[in-house]
Design a protein around this motif. Structure first.
Motif, PDB file in Angstrom:
ATOM      1  N   GLY A   3      -6.885 -26.451 -50.694  1.00 52.21           N
ATOM      2  CA  GLY A   3      -5.480 -26.079 -50.733  1.00 52.21           C
ATOM      3  C   GLY A   3      -5.179 -24.832 -49.924  1.00 52.21           C
ATOM      4  N   LEU A   4      -6.079 -24.453 -49.022  1.00 53.65           N
ATOM      5  CA  LEU A   4      -5.898 -23.237 -48.223  1.00 53.65           C
ATOM      6  C   LEU A   4      -4.933 -23.469 -47.063  1.00 53.65           C
ATOM      7  CD1 LEU A   4      -9.633 -22.108 -48.148  1.00 53.65           C
ATOM      8  CD2 LEU A   4      -7.762 -21.028 -49.425  1.00 53.65           C
ATOM      9  N   PRO A   5      -4.255 -22.407 -46.587  1.00 56.42           N
ATOM     10  CA  PRO A   5      -3.305 -22.520 -45.475  1.00 56.42           C
ATOM     11  C   PRO A   5      -3.966 -23.046 -44.203  1.00 56.42           C
ATOM     12  CG  PRO A   5      -3.055 -20.415 -46.606  1.00 56.42           C
ATOM     13  CD  PRO A   5      -4.320 -21.039 -47.138  1.00 56.42           C
ATOM     14  N   ASN A   6      -3.131 -23.535 -43.284  1.00 52.93           N
ATOM     15  CA  ASN A   6      -3.617 -24.237 -42.095  1.00 52.93           C
ATOM     16  C   ASN A   6      -3.892 -23.356 -40.884  1.00 52.93           C
ATOM     17  OD1 ASN A   6      -1.334 -27.051 -42.642  1.00 52.93           O
ATOM     18  ND2 ASN A   6      -3.278 -26.565 -43.621  1.00 52.93           N
ATOM     19  N   VAL A  10      -3.706 -19.751 -38.422  1.00 48.51           N
ATOM     20  CA  VAL A  10      -3.683 -18.298 -38.252  1.00 48.51           C
ATOM     21  C   VAL A  10      -2.403 -17.885 -37.534  1.00 48.51           C
ATOM     22  CG1 VAL A  10      -4.845 -16.314 -37.209  1.00 48.51           C
ATOM     23  CG2 VAL A  10      -6.194 -18.213 -38.126  1.00 48.51           C
ATOM     24  N   GLY A  11      -1.750 -16.836 -38.044  1.00 45.67           N
ATOM     25  CA  GLY A  11      -0.568 -16.309 -37.381  1.00 45.67           C
ATOM     26  C   GLY A  11       0.725 -17.003 -37.737  1.00 45.67           C
ATOM     27  N   ILE A  12       0.631 -18.170 -38.372  1.00 46.30           N
ATOM     28  CA  ILE A  12       1.833 -18.921 -38.759  1.00 46.30           C
ATOM     29  C   ILE A  12       1.950 -18.976 -40.283  1.00 46.30           C
ATOM     30  CG2 ILE A  12       2.970 -21.174 -38.675  1.00 46.30           C
ATOM     31  CD1 ILE A  12       1.697 -21.617 -35.962  1.00 46.30           C
ATOM     32  N   ASP A  13       0.854 -19.302 -40.940  1.00 38.80           N
ATOM     33  CA  ASP A  13       0.840 -19.371 -42.400  1.00 38.80           C
ATOM     34  C   ASP A  13       0.443 -18.021 -43.002  1.00 38.80           C
ATOM     35  OD1 ASP A  13       1.478 -22.022 -42.172  1.00 38.80           O
ATOM     36  OD2 ASP A  13      -0.585 -22.729 -42.387  1.00 38.80           O
ATOM     37  N   GLU A  14       0.627 -17.906 -44.318  1.00 36.82           N
ATOM     38  CA  GLU A  14       0.189 -16.703 -45.025  1.00 36.82           C
ATOM     39  C   GLU A  14      -1.320 -16.506 -44.848  1.00 36.82           C
ATOM     40  OE1 GLU A  14       2.752 -16.319 -49.026  1.00 36.82           O
ATOM     41  OE2 GLU A  14       1.735 -18.219 -48.791  1.00 36.82           O
ATOM     42  N   VAL A  15      -1.753 -15.258 -44.878  1.00 35.13           N
ATOM     43  CA  VAL A  15      -3.180 -14.958 -44.815  1.00 35.13           C
ATOM     44  C   VAL A  15      -3.777 -15.186 -46.205  1.00 35.13           C
ATOM     45  CG1 VAL A  15      -4.927 -13.216 -44.338  1.00 35.13           C
ATOM     46  CG2 VAL A  15      -2.776 -13.235 -43.030  1.00 35.13           C
ATOM     47  N   PRO A  16      -4.798 -16.041 -46.339  1.00 40.17           N
ATOM     48  CA  PRO A  16      -5.402 -16.285 -47.657  1.00 40.17           C
ATOM     49  C   PRO A  16      -6.434 -15.213 -48.015  1.00 40.17           C
ATOM     50  CG  PRO A  16      -6.413 -17.710 -46.011  1.00 40.17           C
ATOM     51  CD  PRO A  16      -5.349 -16.932 -45.298  1.00 40.17           C
ATOM     52  N   LEU A  65      -9.997 -15.092 -46.665  1.00 38.41           N
ATOM     53  CA  LEU A  65     -10.644 -16.400 -46.738  1.00 38.41           C
ATOM     54  C   LEU A  65     -10.391 -17.183 -45.453  1.00 38.41           C
ATOM     55  CD1 LEU A  65      -9.602 -17.383 -50.390  1.00 38.41           C
ATOM     56  CD2 LEU A  65     -11.683 -16.221 -49.646  1.00 38.41           C
ATOM     57  N   ALA A  66     -11.108 -18.270 -45.312  1.00 46.95           N
ATOM     58  CA  ALA A  66     -10.951 -19.122 -44.134  1.00 46.95           C
ATOM     59  C   ALA A  66      -9.668 -19.940 -44.222  1.00 46.95           C
ATOM     60  CB  ALA A  66     -12.151 -20.057 -44.000  1.00 46.95           C
ATOM     61  N   TYR A  67      -9.116 -20.256 -43.068  1.00 48.01           N
ATOM     62  CA  TYR A  67      -7.998 -21.200 -43.000  1.00 48.01           C
ATOM     63  C   TYR A  67      -8.561 -22.619 -42.964  1.00 48.01           C
ATOM     64  CZ  TYR A  67      -4.721 -17.428 -41.832  1.00 48.01           C
ATOM     65  OH  TYR A  67      -3.947 -16.297 -41.857  1.00 48.01           O
ATOM     66  N   ASP A  68      -7.809 -23.567 -43.499  1.00 48.85           N
ATOM     67  CA  ASP A  68      -8.219 -24.972 -43.483  1.00 48.85           C
ATOM     68  C   ASP A  68      -7.120 -25.791 -42.810  1.00 48.85           C
ATOM     69  OD1 ASP A  68      -9.043 -27.549 -43.878  1.00 48.85           O
ATOM     70  OD2 ASP A  68      -9.330 -27.380 -46.044  1.00 48.85           O
ATOM     71  N   PRO A  69      -7.344 -26.245 -41.561  1.00 48.01           N
ATOM     72  CA  PRO A  69      -6.300 -27.005 -40.855  1.00 48.01           C
ATOM     73  C   PRO A  69      -5.937 -28.315 -41.551  1.00 48.01           C
ATOM     74  CG  PRO A  69      -8.396 -27.130 -39.691  1.00 48.01           C
ATOM     75  CD  PRO A  69      -8.564 -26.090 -40.756  1.00 48.01           C
TER      76      PRO A  69
END
Length: 496
Positions: free
Chosen positions: A194-197, A199-205, A214-218
């Motif tokens: 359920g992590l954001p997709n 970098v730079g567009i979504d919230e930083v997890p 945390l890492a982003y998950d596309p």
């Protein structure tokens, strides 16, 4: 007596009620008259009525707030701003409440929950439903409101459950997964997170304490709505991140993710493994964070899908979106999987309520009655005694203006209600089915809505996994329950 009267000049709305029946529509004209506000006690059946406005005396006649009289008569009152009309209906009743007691623990004492969306399949028993959980336990910590994910490896999921003896009993848990042979970039398995997709567009997890990024998950999803397609026995779900809608097999395998134009390339470059189709209007890339697609529904004949944006978008900027009342609902032809319609849904005016911001009046779910008539869940962000707007409307799209691909669509959030009228834009209609706040609903988020039978709807709340953060930034358990309610209404909600 003088201290009980005060004179003022008002623009008085004069209305005549022909009869009080199951539904009475009142049309209003306007005239400028002198009114004297008075204070006196009104009782009905031996009970004193609470007045939201003082009665007024005009030319020797006393006028009492219609809402007060209507509710004393057991009627639900609706003022239709667009049509300038008032309607009275029998007040709906809550006929059942069911809670998920002793839900399994995920980790750190946090239980499963977070229901977002609700669907009752036509051939299933009346006590059986499907729902889904969103991106997992999360919160905001610190003065910068960093987005935290206390259980970073959480997998978004669909639940099949039944209601019985006041309980929610989960029958099946279906985790969303990538097609065979594909591995999620973060989980290193077929199951997505359920992590954001991006970098730079979504919230930083961040982790639980807001310290470690945390890492982003596309391929990550923040699920919010669920619908069922009877033509191919698949689910469709809505996602807030991109925003996107996805077709999913009954076993949870993702068949395709439909995103706004321009988003596919970014996701692919980030390593997405989901089949992606960029067929949605490009303007949806301007959704405000955490305000993507919320509701999704499919017409009973399986021909059309509708999906709603949670709140007006940052188009051309966030300030404009947060002050706008114009929400968007898209229509997809499921035979071609192409968008064929876009419609305006006008949210209620925040100024009519107390301590409610326009940006916090949102659409949370949809439920289709036919190919062009939907139930719409519109709500505020308040809970308990502060809640004022928890309403289910019936909206007819048949006479609404299709703005897809027009100049109106390009700058919708900037337009006032009068400008919509001046341009000949007809929003979808709104007819109040039930004012749930008036039924004493205690929770903030009515996130799931479905029709059970012609006079019964079911709603479910999102308990946010029963977690929050205290003033010191410490994760706490709220013990907020997951609850489904059955509500009996006077309207005929037969699907067609």
């Amino acid at each position: 007596m003088k201290r009980l009267l005060r004179r003022r000049r008002l623009l008085i709305v004069l209305a005549a009620i022909c009869a009080v029946s199951t539904t009475t529509v009142v049309y209003a004209g306007q005239a400028t008259l002198e009114a004297i506000a008075v204070k006196f006690q009104i009782t009905s059946g031996g009970k004193t009525l609470t007045l939201d406005k003082d009665p007024v005396v005009i030319n020797g006649s006393t006028y009492v707030p219609l809402r007060t009289i209507g509710e004393a008569l057991g009627k639900q009152i609706e003022w239709n701003e667009w049509n300038q009309s008032i309607s009275l209906k029998d007040i709906p009743k809550v006929t059942g409440k069911f809670e998920w007691k002793n839900a399994p623990v995920l980790d750190k004492g946090i239980q499963e929950g977070g229901f977002s969306g609700l669907i009752h399949l036509p051939k299933d028993a009346a006590d059986t439903f499907y729902t889904l959980a969103d991106r997992g336990p999360n919160g905001e910590v610190g003065k910068d409101k960093l987005r935290t994910f206390p259980i970073e490896n959480y997998n978004p999921r669909i639940y099949k459950f039944k209601i019985t003896n006041g309980n929610i009993e989960v029958l099946e848990t279906i985790k969303l997964s990538l097609p065979d042979g594909k591995l999620d970039k973060v989980s290193n398995s077929k199951y997505i997170t359920g992590l954001p997709n991006l970098v730079g567009i979504d919230e930083v997890p961040y982790d639980e304490k807001g310290v470690t990024k945390l890492a982003y998950d596309p391929d990550g999803l923040d699920l919010e709505g669920i619908a069922y397609s009877p033509t191919d026995d698949t689910f469709w779900v809505s996602d807030e991140y991109r925003p996107s809608i996805l077709q999913v097999k009954r076993d949870g395998t993702i068949l395709g993710r439909y995103v706004p134009k321009g988003a596919k390339d970014k996701l692919v470059q980030a390593g997405a493994q989901t089949p992606i189709f960029d067929t949605l209007p490009e303007v949806y890339n301007t959704r405000i964070s955490n305000r993507g697609f919320e509701g999704v529904t499919i017409s009973p004949d399986g021909k059309f899908l509708y999906t709603s944006i949670q709140s007006p978008m940052a188009n051309p900027d966030k300030k404009t979106g947060e002050s706008s009342r114009n929400l968007r609902i898209l229509k997809m032809d499921l035979a071609t999987k192409q968008i064929v319609g876009e419609y305006v849904y006008v949210a209620e005016q925040a100024g009519m309520f107390v301590k409610v911001n326009q940006k916090d009046i949102v659409i949370s779910d949809l439920s289709a009655l036919s190919s062009d008539v939907l139930l719409v869940d519109e709500r505020d962000k308040n809970a308990g005694a502060d809640a004022q707007l928890k309403r289910i409307y019936k909206s007819d799209f048949s006479k609404a203006t299709n703005i897809l691909g027009t100049d109106t669509s390009k700058n919708l959030e900037s337009l006032s209600i009068q400008q919509l009228k001046d341009q000949g834009i007809q929003p979808v209609s709104k007819e109040l089915i039930v004012d749930i706040a008036k039924l004493g609903y205690p929770y903030e988020k009515i996130e799931g809505l479905t029709v059970v039978d012609k006079n019964t709807i079911a709603i479910v709340n999102d308990n946010d996994f029963g977690v929050s953060y205290d003033d010191k930034g410490v994760l706490t358990l709220t013990n907020a329950p997951t609850q489904l309610q059955l509500i009996q209404v006077s309207d005929d909600l037969s699907t067609k």
